[in-house]
Scaffold this motif. Structure first.
Motif, PDB file in Angstrom:
ATOM      1  N   GLN A  57       0.781  -1.231   0.000  1.00  0.00           N
ATOM      2  CA  GLN A  57       0.000   0.000   0.000  1.00  0.00           C
ATOM      3  C   GLN A  57       0.816   1.286   0.000  1.00  0.00           C
ATOM      4  O   GLN A  57       0.243   2.354  -0.180  1.00  0.00           O
ATOM      5  CB  GLN A  57      -0.953  -0.022   1.205  1.00  0.00           C
ATOM      6  CG  GLN A  57      -1.993  -1.144   1.071  1.00  0.00           C
ATOM      7  CD  GLN A  57      -2.820  -1.315   2.310  1.00  0.00           C
ATOM      8  OE1 GLN A  57      -2.453  -2.052   3.227  1.00  0.00           O
ATOM      9  NE2 GLN A  57      -3.939  -0.623   2.365  1.00  0.00           N
ATOM     10  N   THR A  59       4.015   3.369  -1.757  1.00  0.00           N
ATOM     11  CA  THR A  59       5.068   3.474  -2.768  1.00  0.00           C
ATOM     12  C   THR A  59       5.675   4.869  -2.663  1.00  0.00           C
ATOM     13  O   THR A  59       5.008   5.831  -2.278  1.00  0.00           O
ATOM     14  CB  THR A  59       4.544   3.237  -4.197  1.00  0.00           C
ATOM     15  OG1 THR A  59       3.463   4.135  -4.452  1.00  0.00           O
ATOM     16  CG2 THR A  59       4.087   1.819  -4.404  1.00  0.00           C
ATOM     17  N   LEU A  75       2.890   7.629  -1.933  1.00  0.00           N
ATOM     18  CA  LEU A  75       1.517   7.355  -2.329  1.00  0.00           C
ATOM     19  C   LEU A  75       1.033   6.199  -1.464  1.00  0.00           C
ATOM     20  O   LEU A  75       1.701   5.160  -1.380  1.00  0.00           O
ATOM     21  CB  LEU A  75       1.449   6.964  -3.803  1.00  0.00           C
ATOM     22  CG  LEU A  75       0.069   6.543  -4.312  1.00  0.00           C
ATOM     23  CD1 LEU A  75      -0.881   7.738  -4.327  1.00  0.00           C
ATOM     24  CD2 LEU A  75       0.189   5.927  -5.691  1.00  0.00           C
ATOM     25  N   VAL A  76      -0.090   6.401  -0.808  1.00  0.00           N
ATOM     26  CA  VAL A  76      -0.668   5.367   0.045  1.00  0.00           C
ATOM     27  C   VAL A  76      -2.023   4.989  -0.519  1.00  0.00           C
ATOM     28  O   VAL A  76      -2.877   5.855  -0.737  1.00  0.00           O
ATOM     29  CB  VAL A  76      -0.814   5.853   1.509  1.00  0.00           C
ATOM     30  CG1 VAL A  76      -1.451   4.771   2.370  1.00  0.00           C
ATOM     31  CG2 VAL A  76       0.523   6.284   2.069  1.00  0.00           C
ATOM     32  N   LYS A  77      -2.202   3.702  -0.765  1.00  0.00           N
ATOM     33  CA  LYS A  77      -3.484   3.188  -1.235  1.00  0.00           C
ATOM     34  C   LYS A  77      -4.248   2.702  -0.023  1.00  0.00           C
ATOM     35  O   LYS A  77      -3.807   1.790   0.681  1.00  0.00           O
ATOM     36  CB  LYS A  77      -3.265   2.044  -2.219  1.00  0.00           C
ATOM     37  CG  LYS A  77      -2.551   2.480  -3.470  1.00  0.00           C
ATOM     38  CD  LYS A  77      -2.248   1.302  -4.357  1.00  0.00           C
ATOM     39  CE  LYS A  77      -1.418   1.762  -5.546  1.00  0.00           C
ATOM     40  NZ  LYS A  77      -0.933   0.642  -6.340  1.00  0.00           N
ATOM     41  N   ASN A 135     -11.086   4.206   0.698  1.00  0.00           N
ATOM     42  CA  ASN A 135     -10.945   3.725  -0.670  1.00  0.00           C
ATOM     43  C   ASN A 135     -10.210   4.714  -1.588  1.00  0.00           C
ATOM     44  O   ASN A 135     -10.246   4.565  -2.801  1.00  0.00           O
ATOM     45  CB  ASN A 135     -12.329   3.406  -1.251  1.00  0.00           C
ATOM     46  CG  ASN A 135     -13.228   4.634  -1.308  1.00  0.00           C
ATOM     47  OD1 ASN A 135     -12.913   5.694  -0.751  1.00  0.00           O
ATOM     48  ND2 ASN A 135     -14.368   4.496  -1.962  1.00  0.00           N
ATOM     49  N   ARG A 136      -9.565   5.704  -1.030  1.00  0.00           N
ATOM     50  CA  ARG A 136      -8.896   6.739  -1.824  1.00  0.00           C
ATOM     51  C   ARG A 136      -7.387   6.567  -1.780  1.00  0.00           C
ATOM     52  O   ARG A 136      -6.839   5.967  -0.869  1.00  0.00           O
ATOM     53  CB  ARG A 136      -9.239   8.127  -1.267  1.00  0.00           C
ATOM     54  CG  ARG A 136     -10.699   8.484  -1.261  1.00  0.00           C
ATOM     55  CD  ARG A 136     -11.279   8.617  -2.656  1.00  0.00           C
ATOM     56  NE  ARG A 136     -10.828   9.787  -3.353  1.00  0.00           N
ATOM     57  CZ  ARG A 136     -11.535  10.891  -3.485  1.00  0.00           C
ATOM     58  NH1 ARG A 136     -12.723  10.979  -2.966  1.00  0.00           N
ATOM     59  NH2 ARG A 136     -11.046  11.912  -4.154  1.00  0.00           N
ATOM     60  N   GLU A 137      -6.725   7.149  -2.779  1.00  0.00           N
ATOM     61  CA  GLU A 137      -5.272   7.221  -2.752  1.00  0.00           C
ATOM     62  C   GLU A 137      -4.890   8.524  -2.061  1.00  0.00           C
ATOM     63  O   GLU A 137      -5.521   9.564  -2.259  1.00  0.00           O
ATOM     64  CB  GLU A 137      -4.699   7.180  -4.167  1.00  0.00           C
ATOM     65  CG  GLU A 137      -4.843   5.830  -4.816  1.00  0.00           C
ATOM     66  CD  GLU A 137      -4.115   5.747  -6.141  1.00  0.00           C
ATOM     67  OE1 GLU A 137      -3.954   6.776  -6.827  1.00  0.00           O
ATOM     68  OE2 GLU A 137      -3.713   4.625  -6.504  1.00  0.00           O
ATOM     69  N   ASP A 160      -5.572  14.129   0.133  1.00  0.00           N
ATOM     70  CA  ASP A 160      -6.278  13.319  -0.844  1.00  0.00           C
ATOM     71  C   ASP A 160      -5.585  13.549  -2.189  1.00  0.00           C
ATOM     72  O   ASP A 160      -5.358  14.694  -2.585  1.00  0.00           O
ATOM     73  CB  ASP A 160      -7.750  13.751  -0.914  1.00  0.00           C
ATOM     74  CG  ASP A 160      -8.555  12.908  -1.861  1.00  0.00           C
ATOM     75  OD1 ASP A 160      -8.373  13.061  -3.094  1.00  0.00           O
ATOM     76  OD2 ASP A 160      -9.361  12.097  -1.389  1.00  0.00           O
ATOM     77  N   LYS A 161      -5.221  12.474  -2.877  1.00  0.00           N
ATOM     78  CA  LYS A 161      -4.468  12.613  -4.131  1.00  0.00           C
ATOM     79  C   LYS A 161      -5.262  13.359  -5.194  1.00  0.00           C
ATOM     80  O   LYS A 161      -4.720  14.169  -5.922  1.00  0.00           O
ATOM     81  CB  LYS A 161      -4.054  11.241  -4.655  1.00  0.00           C
ATOM     82  CG  LYS A 161      -3.245  11.345  -5.931  1.00  0.00           C
ATOM     83  CD  LYS A 161      -2.895  10.001  -6.511  1.00  0.00           C
ATOM     84  CE  LYS A 161      -2.162  10.215  -7.823  1.00  0.00           C
ATOM     85  NZ  LYS A 161      -2.104   9.003  -8.607  1.00  0.00           N
TER      86      LYS A 161
END
Length: 186
Positions: A57, A59, A75-77, A135-137, A160-161
């Protein structure tokens, strides 16, 4: 047995503990650290609490380090493993994300005998501004504010991406540890 840094070699050899000091590029050093989480290392072969997060999750987006500033963006998923029943990231999960991301931000500053691994948390303060949907990146931007022989302070911001909305901020103080044999302490 400890190496010259005071850290026991068995600890430093555990994947995902020590920073690879042979890698000079800040981004590549952080990516190598993340790759240390590819497989579980616990005695029972099960994931530790941070394994799935680090493996699946998080990167690295970018990292740079110069005399004036050391920064990293991750980046976190999100996912259900990090959520509460409201569909938001759990506050504890957000704290874990900050713990891991801020620790990795300091990796480019490590050198032999100086912050060879991320140390231990002394204080992690998170201010939650808005819910982070599970559920957001998310983008987590980290910056080392100060690093010394024993303490490092790193700041983080989670956004929030898609919208760029600031969701939370954190300040993390970590302490390095020196392992001393019990005989020396007597």
């Amino acid at each position: 047995m400890a190496d010259g840094s005071g850290y026991p070699s068995d600890l430093l050899s555990v994947p995902g503990v020590a920073f690879d000091l042979k890698i000079s590029d800040p981004a590549e050093r952080i990516r190598a650290y993340i790759r240390g989480y590819v497989s579980p290392v616990s005695a029972d072969g099960q994931d530790a609490m941070d394994d799935k997060l680090m493996r699946d999750q998080i990167t690295l987006v970018s990292a740079n380090s110069c005399k004036e500033k050391t920064m990293a963006v991750f980046l976190v998923k999100g996912g259900s493993n990090l959520s509460n029943r409201l569909g938001n990231l759990h506050g504890g999960a957000i704290s874990l994300i900050y713990d891991m991301c801020t620790t990795m931000c300091a990796a480019p500053l490590a050198r032999e005998g100086f912050w060879e691994f991320g140390g231990v948390s002394q204080n992690l303060s998170v201010t939650f501004l808005r819910p982070a949907k599970a559920n957001r990146e998310l983008l987590v931007e980290c910056q080392v504010l100060k690093i010394g022989k024993r303490l490092v302070t790193i700041r983080g911001e989670m956004r929030d991406k898609i919208t760029g909305t600031l969701l939370s901020v954190a300040e993390h103080t970590k302490a390095t540890v020196s392992f001393v044999s019990s005989k020396a302490a007597l």
